[in-house]
Design a protein around this motif. Structure first.
Motif, PDB file in Angstrom:
ATOM      1  N   ALA A  68     -32.667 -18.113  64.780  1.00  0.00           N
ATOM      2  CA  ALA A  68     -31.969 -16.897  65.426  1.00  0.00           C
ATOM      3  C   ALA A  68     -32.061 -15.495  64.609  1.00  0.00           C
ATOM      4  O   ALA A  68     -32.033 -14.364  65.233  1.00  0.00           O
ATOM      5  CB  ALA A  68     -30.398 -17.296  65.125  1.00  0.00           C
ATOM      6  N   LYS A  69     -32.123 -15.826  63.178  1.00  0.00           N
ATOM      7  CA  LYS A  69     -32.422 -14.686  62.307  1.00  0.00           C
ATOM      8  C   LYS A  69     -33.896 -14.072  62.796  1.00  0.00           C
ATOM      9  O   LYS A  69     -33.851 -12.996  62.644  1.00  0.00           O
ATOM     10  CB  LYS A  69     -32.411 -15.105  60.978  1.00  0.00           C
ATOM     11  CG  LYS A  69     -32.703 -13.934  59.809  1.00  0.00           C
ATOM     12  CD  LYS A  69     -32.748 -14.413  58.472  1.00  0.00           C
ATOM     13  CE  LYS A  69     -32.872 -13.378  57.357  1.00  0.00           C
ATOM     14  NZ  LYS A  69     -32.806 -13.956  56.125  1.00  0.00           N
ATOM     15  N   CYS A  70     -35.047 -14.837  62.794  1.00  0.00           N
ATOM     16  CA  CYS A  70     -36.097 -14.110  62.928  1.00  0.00           C
ATOM     17  C   CYS A  70     -35.993 -13.715  64.421  1.00  0.00           C
ATOM     18  O   CYS A  70     -36.797 -12.709  64.493  1.00  0.00           O
ATOM     19  CB  CYS A  70     -37.243 -15.610  63.213  1.00  0.00           C
ATOM     20  SG  CYS A  70     -37.769 -15.954  61.609  1.00  0.00           S
ATOM     21  N   LEU A  71     -35.561 -14.205  65.470  1.00  0.00           N
ATOM     22  CA  LEU A  71     -35.574 -13.582  66.970  1.00  0.00           C
ATOM     23  C   LEU A  71     -34.422 -12.273  66.704  1.00  0.00           C
ATOM     24  O   LEU A  71     -34.948 -11.274  67.117  1.00  0.00           O
ATOM     25  CB  LEU A  71     -34.727 -14.462  67.867  1.00  0.00           C
ATOM     26  CG  LEU A  71     -35.605 -15.626  68.259  1.00  0.00           C
ATOM     27  CD1 LEU A  71     -34.719 -16.626  69.072  1.00  0.00           C
ATOM     28  CD2 LEU A  71     -36.845 -15.410  68.828  1.00  0.00           C
ATOM     29  N   ASN A  72     -33.374 -12.322  65.856  1.00  0.00           N
ATOM     30  CA  ASN A  72     -32.470 -11.009  65.695  1.00  0.00           C
ATOM     31  C   ASN A  72     -33.648  -9.747  64.876  1.00  0.00           C
ATOM     32  O   ASN A  72     -33.473  -8.733  65.552  1.00  0.00           O
ATOM     33  CB  ASN A  72     -31.302 -11.367  64.890  1.00  0.00           C
ATOM     34  CG  ASN A  72     -30.252 -11.861  65.515  1.00  0.00           C
ATOM     35  OD1 ASN A  72     -30.113 -11.443  66.828  1.00  0.00           O
ATOM     36  ND2 ASN A  72     -29.736 -12.893  65.126  1.00  0.00           N
ATOM     37  N   ILE A  73     -34.408 -10.219  64.031  1.00  0.00           N
ATOM     38  CA  ILE A  73     -35.253  -9.074  63.387  1.00  0.00           C
ATOM     39  C   ILE A  73     -36.332  -8.656  64.542  1.00  0.00           C
ATOM     40  O   ILE A  73     -36.304  -7.524  64.714  1.00  0.00           O
ATOM     41  CB  ILE A  73     -35.847  -9.782  62.436  1.00  0.00           C
ATOM     42  CG1 ILE A  73     -34.753 -10.102  61.384  1.00  0.00           C
ATOM     43  CG2 ILE A  73     -37.046  -8.893  61.875  1.00  0.00           C
ATOM     44  CD1 ILE A  73     -35.691 -10.958  60.035  1.00  0.00           C
ATOM     45  N   CYS A  74     -36.796  -9.508  65.337  1.00  0.00           N
ATOM     46  CA  CYS A  74     -37.752  -9.118  66.315  1.00  0.00           C
ATOM     47  C   CYS A  74     -36.981  -8.312  67.362  1.00  0.00           C
ATOM     48  O   CYS A  74     -37.665  -7.204  67.708  1.00  0.00           O
ATOM     49  CB  CYS A  74     -38.513 -10.330  67.076  1.00  0.00           C
ATOM     50  SG  CYS A  74     -39.612 -11.176  65.813  1.00  0.00           S
ATOM     51  N   ALA A  75     -35.797  -8.606  67.489  1.00  0.00           N
ATOM     52  CA  ALA A  75     -35.298  -7.749  68.657  1.00  0.00           C
ATOM     53  C   ALA A  75     -34.677  -6.460  68.353  1.00  0.00           C
ATOM     54  O   ALA A  75     -34.908  -5.429  68.774  1.00  0.00           O
ATOM     55  CB  ALA A  75     -33.999  -8.439  69.358  1.00  0.00           C
ATOM     56  N   LEU A  76     -34.581  -6.326  67.062  1.00  0.00           N
ATOM     57  CA  LEU A  76     -34.175  -5.253  66.263  1.00  0.00           C
ATOM     58  C   LEU A  76     -35.010  -4.227  66.263  1.00  0.00           C
ATOM     59  O   LEU A  76     -35.121  -3.076  66.447  1.00  0.00           O
ATOM     60  CB  LEU A  76     -33.510  -5.256  64.927  1.00  0.00           C
ATOM     61  CG  LEU A  76     -32.700  -4.326  64.280  1.00  0.00           C
ATOM     62  CD1 LEU A  76     -31.625  -3.607  64.788  1.00  0.00           C
ATOM     63  CD2 LEU A  76     -32.532  -4.708  62.928  1.00  0.00           C
ATOM     64  N   VAL A  77     -36.397  -4.997  65.753  1.00  0.00           N
ATOM     65  CA  VAL A  77     -37.448  -4.076  65.492  1.00  0.00           C
ATOM     66  C   VAL A  77     -38.061  -3.387  66.987  1.00  0.00           C
ATOM     67  O   VAL A  77     -38.247  -2.296  66.853  1.00  0.00           O
ATOM     68  CB  VAL A  77     -38.672  -4.792  64.751  1.00  0.00           C
ATOM     69  CG1 VAL A  77     -39.947  -3.973  64.824  1.00  0.00           C
ATOM     70  CG2 VAL A  77     -38.170  -5.185  63.297  1.00  0.00           C
ATOM     71  N   LEU A  78     -38.208  -4.443  67.758  1.00  0.00           N
ATOM     72  CA  LEU A  78     -38.569  -3.958  69.095  1.00  0.00           C
ATOM     73  C   LEU A  78     -37.705  -2.870  69.779  1.00  0.00           C
ATOM     74  O   LEU A  78     -38.162  -1.928  70.404  1.00  0.00           O
ATOM     75  CB  LEU A  78     -38.889  -5.114  70.070  1.00  0.00           C
ATOM     76  CG  LEU A  78     -39.965  -5.942  69.791  1.00  0.00           C
ATOM     77  CD1 LEU A  78     -39.867  -7.138  70.882  1.00  0.00           C
ATOM     78  CD2 LEU A  78     -41.356  -5.263  70.133  1.00  0.00           C
ATOM     79  N   ILE A 105     -36.538   2.807  71.186  1.00  0.00           N
ATOM     80  CA  ILE A 105     -35.851   3.884  71.104  1.00  0.00           C
ATOM     81  C   ILE A 105     -36.757   5.301  70.462  1.00  0.00           C
ATOM     82  O   ILE A 105     -36.491   6.303  71.056  1.00  0.00           O
ATOM     83  CB  ILE A 105     -34.179   3.777  70.220  1.00  0.00           C
ATOM     84  CG1 ILE A 105     -33.608   2.828  71.235  1.00  0.00           C
ATOM     85  CG2 ILE A 105     -33.718   5.168  70.016  1.00  0.00           C
ATOM     86  CD1 ILE A 105     -32.467   2.360  70.595  1.00  0.00           C
ATOM     87  N   ILE A 106     -37.398   4.822  69.637  1.00  0.00           N
ATOM     88  CA  ILE A 106     -38.323   5.860  69.017  1.00  0.00           C
ATOM     89  C   ILE A 106     -39.275   6.599  70.013  1.00  0.00           C
ATOM     90  O   ILE A 106     -39.505   7.562  70.192  1.00  0.00           O
ATOM     91  CB  ILE A 106     -38.728   5.611  67.706  1.00  0.00           C
ATOM     92  CG1 ILE A 106     -37.928   5.327  66.713  1.00  0.00           C
ATOM     93  CG2 ILE A 106     -39.894   6.450  67.342  1.00  0.00           C
ATOM     94  CD1 ILE A 106     -38.281   4.517  65.364  1.00  0.00           C
ATOM     95  N   ILE A 107     -39.730   5.552  70.699  1.00  0.00           N
ATOM     96  CA  ILE A 107     -40.881   5.886  71.822  1.00  0.00           C
ATOM     97  C   ILE A 107     -40.359   6.666  72.600  1.00  0.00           C
ATOM     98  O   ILE A 107     -40.654   7.489  73.163  1.00  0.00           O
ATOM     99  CB  ILE A 107     -41.843   4.599  72.270  1.00  0.00           C
ATOM    100  CG1 ILE A 107     -42.630   4.038  71.011  1.00  0.00           C
ATOM    101  CG2 ILE A 107     -42.602   4.882  73.385  1.00  0.00           C
ATOM    102  CD1 ILE A 107     -43.171   2.919  71.449  1.00  0.00           C
ATOM    103  N   LEU A 108     -39.021   6.327  73.307  1.00  0.00           N
ATOM    104  CA  LEU A 108     -38.423   7.003  74.336  1.00  0.00           C
ATOM    105  C   LEU A 108     -38.135   8.430  73.816  1.00  0.00           C
ATOM    106  O   LEU A 108     -38.229   9.346  74.719  1.00  0.00           O
ATOM    107  CB  LEU A 108     -37.263   6.191  74.701  1.00  0.00           C
ATOM    108  CG  LEU A 108     -36.283   6.797  75.646  1.00  0.00           C
ATOM    109  CD1 LEU A 108     -37.153   6.732  77.090  1.00  0.00           C
ATOM    110  CD2 LEU A 108     -35.032   6.117  75.856  1.00  0.00           C
ATOM    111  N   ILE A 109     -37.625   8.385  72.733  1.00  0.00           N
ATOM    112  CA  ILE A 109     -37.014   9.928  72.085  1.00  0.00           C
ATOM    113  C   ILE A 109     -38.539  10.821  72.023  1.00  0.00           C
ATOM    114  O   ILE A 109     -38.472  11.917  72.389  1.00  0.00           O
ATOM    115  CB  ILE A 109     -36.718   9.768  70.647  1.00  0.00           C
ATOM    116  CG1 ILE A 109     -35.084   9.312  70.959  1.00  0.00           C
ATOM    117  CG2 ILE A 109     -36.518  11.057  69.925  1.00  0.00           C
ATOM    118  CD1 ILE A 109     -34.526   8.740  69.634  1.00  0.00           C
ATOM    119  N   ILE A 110     -39.686  10.093  71.696  1.00  0.00           N
ATOM    120  CA  ILE A 110     -40.772  10.945  71.550  1.00  0.00           C
ATOM    121  C   ILE A 110     -41.389  11.419  73.077  1.00  0.00           C
ATOM    122  O   ILE A 110     -41.719  12.618  73.064  1.00  0.00           O
ATOM    123  CB  ILE A 110     -41.946  10.102  70.825  1.00  0.00           C
ATOM    124  CG1 ILE A 110     -41.674   9.983  69.573  1.00  0.00           C
ATOM    125  CG2 ILE A 110     -43.452  10.812  71.117  1.00  0.00           C
ATOM    126  CD1 ILE A 110     -42.687   9.278  68.519  1.00  0.00           C
TER     127      ILE A 110
END
Length: 146
Positions: A103-113, A118-123
């Motif tokens: 769950a921790k690994c999946l949460n990290i991946c979900a957060l990073v993605l 969000i950053i790409i959308l802002i750009i």
């Protein structure tokens, strides 16, 4: 009063009455046990496991499920968090740690993605709006000039 209690209260001279010494020896035997023999001493060690805390990351998973559910990673992380909590309630600490780690690994991946998207959308929005403003200004200049 009986004889032993009289011995306790009559010793005002500072001398220790003989009945006190007998009681003291009996107390030492009761506390320390019988005199030790020369036989080898065997000891028994009892390991008492303290309650191991296994974080199940359920709040983090719920946050990722609601706000940053890229590729459904937040939902899958939430499912593993619930499985970790179930294993912990049953007493299977190893299984709970395994599910919590996933769950921790999946949460990290979900957060990073989620943050990358969000950053790409802002750009994209900012560059797109700049391009639209530039095209409008050229249109106004060209239209106003003719």
């Amino acid at each position: 009063m009986n004889r032993t209690s009289q011995n306790f209260f009559t010793g005002a001279h500072g001398a220790v009455p003989p009945a006190y010494e007998v009681l003291k020896e009996e107390h030492e035997v009761a506390v320390l046990g019988a005199p030790q023999s020369q036989a080898p001493v065997t000891t028994t060690v009892i390991n008492i496991r303290s309650e191991t805390v296994v974080p199940d990351h359920i709040v983090w998973s719920l946050f990722n499920t609601i706000f940053m559910n890229c590729c459904c990673l937040g939902f899958v992380a939430f499912a593993y968090s619930v499985k970790s909590r179930d294993r912990k309630m049953v007493g299977d600490i190893t299984g709970a740690q395994s599910y919590a780690s996933t769950a921790k690994c999946l949460n990290i991946c979900a957060l990073v993605l989620g943050l990358l998207l969000i950053i790409i959308l802002i750009i994209i929005v900012s560059t797109g709006s700049l391009m639209i403003l530039q095209a409008l200004s050229e249109l106004i200049q060209n239209h106003g000039g003719h």
